[in-house]
Motif scaffolding. Structure first.
Motif: not given
Length: 82
Positions: A8-35
């Motif tokens: 399912g769709i958890d979030a809509i992500l945007s790409i910035d001018a440098r081509g980077q995207l940010v994973l929202p905190k809720e997704i990082r927490t849900k998937l246990d993604i750490q720095p």
């Protein structure tokens, strides 16, 4: 028995001018993604063009690849020994 959807769709992500995207905190927490975690980017193609991007934790992808490739290699070794 009704099947449940596997994704399912958890979030809509945007790409910035440098081509980077940010994973929202809720997704990082849900998937246990750490720095410092690494993600493998896998593309799916349709009509000869890339259309989909799948992100999976690199260490989990590595384990998944081993699970898939190991039986194939074992089978090749057994078949090659005939």
């Amino acid at each position: 028995m009704e099947e449940k959807c596997c994704c399912g769709i958890d979030a809509i992500l945007s790409i910035d001018a440098r081509g980077q995207l940010v994973l929202p905190k809720e997704i990082r927490t849900k998937l246990d993604i750490q720095p410092g975690d690494k993600l493998a980017a896998i593309t799916q193609h349709s009509g000869g063009k890339p259309c989909c991007l799948l992100l999976i934790k690199a260490d989990e992808f590595s384990e998944l690849a081993k699970e898939i490739v190991s039986p194939i290699l074992k089978n090749m070794t057994v078949a090659g020994g005939d």
